[in-house]
Scaffold this motif. Sequence first.
Motif, PDB file in Angstrom:
ATOM      1  N   LEU A  48       0.839  -1.193   0.000  1.00 13.82           N
ATOM      2  CA  LEU A  48       0.000   0.000   0.000  1.00 13.82           C
ATOM      3  C   LEU A  48       0.877   1.247   0.000  1.00 13.82           C
ATOM      4  O   LEU A  48       1.885   1.307   0.704  1.00 13.82           O
ATOM      5  CB  LEU A  48      -0.892   0.021   1.245  1.00 13.82           C
ATOM      6  CG  LEU A  48      -1.837  -1.166   1.443  1.00 13.82           C
ATOM      7  CD1 LEU A  48      -2.631  -0.982   2.738  1.00 13.82           C
ATOM      8  CD2 LEU A  48      -2.766  -1.326   0.259  1.00 13.82           C
ATOM      9  N   SER A  49       0.458   2.255  -0.747  1.00 14.96           N
ATOM     10  CA  SER A  49       1.186   3.523  -0.705  1.00 14.96           C
ATOM     11  C   SER A  49       0.687   4.424   0.419  1.00 14.96           C
ATOM     12  O   SER A  49       1.429   5.290   0.887  1.00 14.96           O
ATOM     13  CB  SER A  49       1.081   4.261  -2.044  1.00 14.96           C
ATOM     14  OG  SER A  49      -0.198   4.829  -2.213  1.00 14.96           O
ATOM     15  N   HIS A  50      -0.557   4.211   0.846  1.00 16.05           N
ATOM     16  CA  HIS A  50      -1.084   4.962   1.990  1.00 16.05           C
ATOM     17  C   HIS A  50      -2.463   4.417   2.333  1.00 16.05           C
ATOM     18  O   HIS A  50      -3.022   3.571   1.622  1.00 16.05           O
ATOM     19  CB  HIS A  50      -1.129   6.459   1.708  1.00 16.05           C
ATOM     20  CG  HIS A  50      -2.098   6.885   0.647  1.00 16.05           C
ATOM     21  ND1 HIS A  50      -2.045   6.420  -0.646  1.00 16.05           N
ATOM     22  CD2 HIS A  50      -3.155   7.729   0.687  1.00 16.05           C
ATOM     23  CE1 HIS A  50      -3.017   6.976  -1.350  1.00 16.05           C
ATOM     24  NE2 HIS A  50      -3.718   7.761  -0.556  1.00 16.05           N
ATOM     25  N   VAL A  51      -3.024   4.913   3.430  1.00 11.40           N
ATOM     26  CA  VAL A  51      -4.231   4.327   4.011  1.00 11.40           C
ATOM     27  C   VAL A  51      -5.453   4.435   3.105  1.00 11.40           C
ATOM     28  O   VAL A  51      -6.380   3.618   3.213  1.00 11.40           O
ATOM     29  CB  VAL A  51      -4.515   4.966   5.389  1.00 11.40           C
ATOM     30  CG1 VAL A  51      -4.883   6.451   5.223  1.00 11.40           C
ATOM     31  CG2 VAL A  51      -5.601   4.223   6.143  1.00 11.40           C
ATOM     32  N   ASP A  52      -5.488   5.405   2.204  1.00 10.46           N
ATOM     33  CA  ASP A  52      -6.674   5.570   1.362  1.00 10.46           C
ATOM     34  C   ASP A  52      -6.882   4.408   0.402  1.00 10.46           C
ATOM     35  O   ASP A  52      -7.942   4.291  -0.216  1.00 10.46           O
ATOM     36  CB  ASP A  52      -6.591   6.883   0.575  1.00 10.46           C
ATOM     37  CG  ASP A  52      -6.755   8.096   1.470  1.00 10.46           C
ATOM     38  OD1 ASP A  52      -7.226   7.925   2.617  1.00 10.46           O
ATOM     39  OD2 ASP A  52      -6.396   9.205   1.048  1.00 10.46           O
ATOM     40  N   HIS A  79       1.455  13.677   2.033  1.00  5.15           N
ATOM     41  CA  HIS A  79       0.056  13.483   1.635  1.00  5.15           C
ATOM     42  C   HIS A  79      -0.723  12.899   2.813  1.00  5.15           C
ATOM     43  O   HIS A  79      -1.786  13.397   3.171  1.00  5.15           O
ATOM     44  CB  HIS A  79      -0.025  12.573   0.418  1.00  5.15           C
ATOM     45  CG  HIS A  79      -1.423  12.229   0.014  1.00  5.15           C
ATOM     46  ND1 HIS A  79      -2.321  13.159  -0.468  1.00  5.15           N
ATOM     47  CD2 HIS A  79      -2.096  11.042   0.048  1.00  5.15           C
ATOM     48  CE1 HIS A  79      -3.479  12.578  -0.710  1.00  5.15           C
ATOM     49  NE2 HIS A  79      -3.371  11.288  -0.409  1.00  5.15           N
ATOM     50  N   THR A  80      -0.206  11.837   3.388  1.00  5.19           N
ATOM     51  CA  THR A  80      -0.667  11.306   4.675  1.00  5.19           C
ATOM     52  C   THR A  80       0.586  10.952   5.472  1.00  5.19           C
ATOM     53  O   THR A  80       1.686  10.865   4.915  1.00  5.19           O
ATOM     54  CB  THR A  80      -1.542  10.037   4.511  1.00  5.19           C
ATOM     55  OG1 THR A  80      -0.722   8.960   4.043  1.00  5.19           O
ATOM     56  CG2 THR A  80      -2.700  10.276   3.554  1.00  5.19           C
ATOM     57  N   PRO A  81       0.446  10.707   6.785  1.00  5.11           N
ATOM     58  CA  PRO A  81       1.638  10.375   7.588  1.00  5.11           C
ATOM     59  C   PRO A  81       2.355   9.117   7.130  1.00  5.11           C
ATOM     60  O   PRO A  81       3.577   9.012   7.274  1.00  5.11           O
ATOM     61  CB  PRO A  81       1.063  10.203   8.998  1.00  5.11           C
ATOM     62  CG  PRO A  81      -0.163  11.044   9.018  1.00  5.11           C
ATOM     63  CD  PRO A  81      -0.747  10.910   7.634  1.00  5.11           C
ATOM     64  N   GLY A  82       1.615   8.167   6.565  1.00  5.66           N
ATOM     65  CA  GLY A  82       2.229   6.914   6.151  1.00  5.66           C
ATOM     66  C   GLY A  82       2.481   6.790   4.664  1.00  5.66           C
ATOM     67  O   GLY A  82       2.770   5.682   4.175  1.00  5.66           O
ATOM     68  N   SER A  83       2.382   7.877   3.935  1.00  5.90           N
ATOM     69  CA  SER A  83       2.588   7.805   2.485  1.00  5.90           C
ATOM     70  C   SER A  83       3.963   7.232   2.160  1.00  5.90           C
ATOM     71  O   SER A  83       4.968   7.595   2.776  1.00  5.90           O
ATOM     72  CB  SER A  83       2.443   9.186   1.851  1.00  5.90           C
ATOM     73  OG  SER A  83       1.097   9.588   1.812  1.00  5.90           O
ATOM     74  N   THR A  84       3.990   6.339   1.174  1.00  8.53           N
ATOM     75  CA  THR A  84       5.206   5.605   0.830  1.00  8.53           C
ATOM     76  C   THR A  84       5.323   5.485  -0.681  1.00  8.53           C
ATOM     77  O   THR A  84       4.331   5.228  -1.365  1.00  8.53           O
ATOM     78  CB  THR A  84       5.171   4.196   1.453  1.00  8.53           C
ATOM     79  OG1 THR A  84       5.036   4.315   2.881  1.00  8.53           O
ATOM     80  CG2 THR A  84       6.428   3.409   1.126  1.00  8.53           C
TER      81      THR A  84
END
Length: 217
Positions: free
Chosen positions: A62-66, A122-127
């Motif tokens: 996943l690149s982020h939670v969305d 973008h979000t705290p966990g963006s990867t």
Amino acid sequence: MQQIYPDLWQTRAEQPLPSVADLVTRAYLITRADGNLLIYSTGLADEHQAIGDLGGIRRQYLSHVDEAGPALKTLQETFGSELWGHAVEADAVLRRAGVAPNRTFTGPETHGDLEVMPLPGHTPGSTAYLYRSPHGRTYLFTGDTIGRDDRGVWTAGYLPFSDKAQLVATLRRLAELAPDVVLSSAFGRNHPHTEMTAPGQWRAAVDEALAPLLTAA
């Protein structure tokens, strides 16, 4: 499912927000002899079938939670795949998808030929993920951090919940890379991936996305 390079397949577009017609998401399957990788996610049943026809999934990133939703559980149950995501968003993924990442990271990691690059903003966990294909190209998966809108303009994923300072720092770090292909998750319908064919093209793209962030009050 569309094959765009010898080892890379792109899913059909999905529309996450019906009210925003030109915003779509896609996922990418990297086919490999020791197990395929799915970058991002797809909820389309026919694409799940196509993934199965291509050998299934060993790991999903996943690149982020969305990108978290019911499809994560379906993909995991169908293919027995290992779900990876940033630790800071693991609880939110569980709430949204009904399944938590099997494995998490907090900093840069190298998973064989895939580089994991946490880049918040973008979000705290963006990867972002960088994959050096044995077929000669380097693929950069940027998630929702940067992509092109329907007009072809490079745009940063800056939304009300985003951290502008972190996003600016992230974009500057991305500008130092030298990808051959850039593949975003959710941006305009017309430009899901872009080949970098000229020196300086990627840096110019990042500069274009940065400009509104640097000039806004």
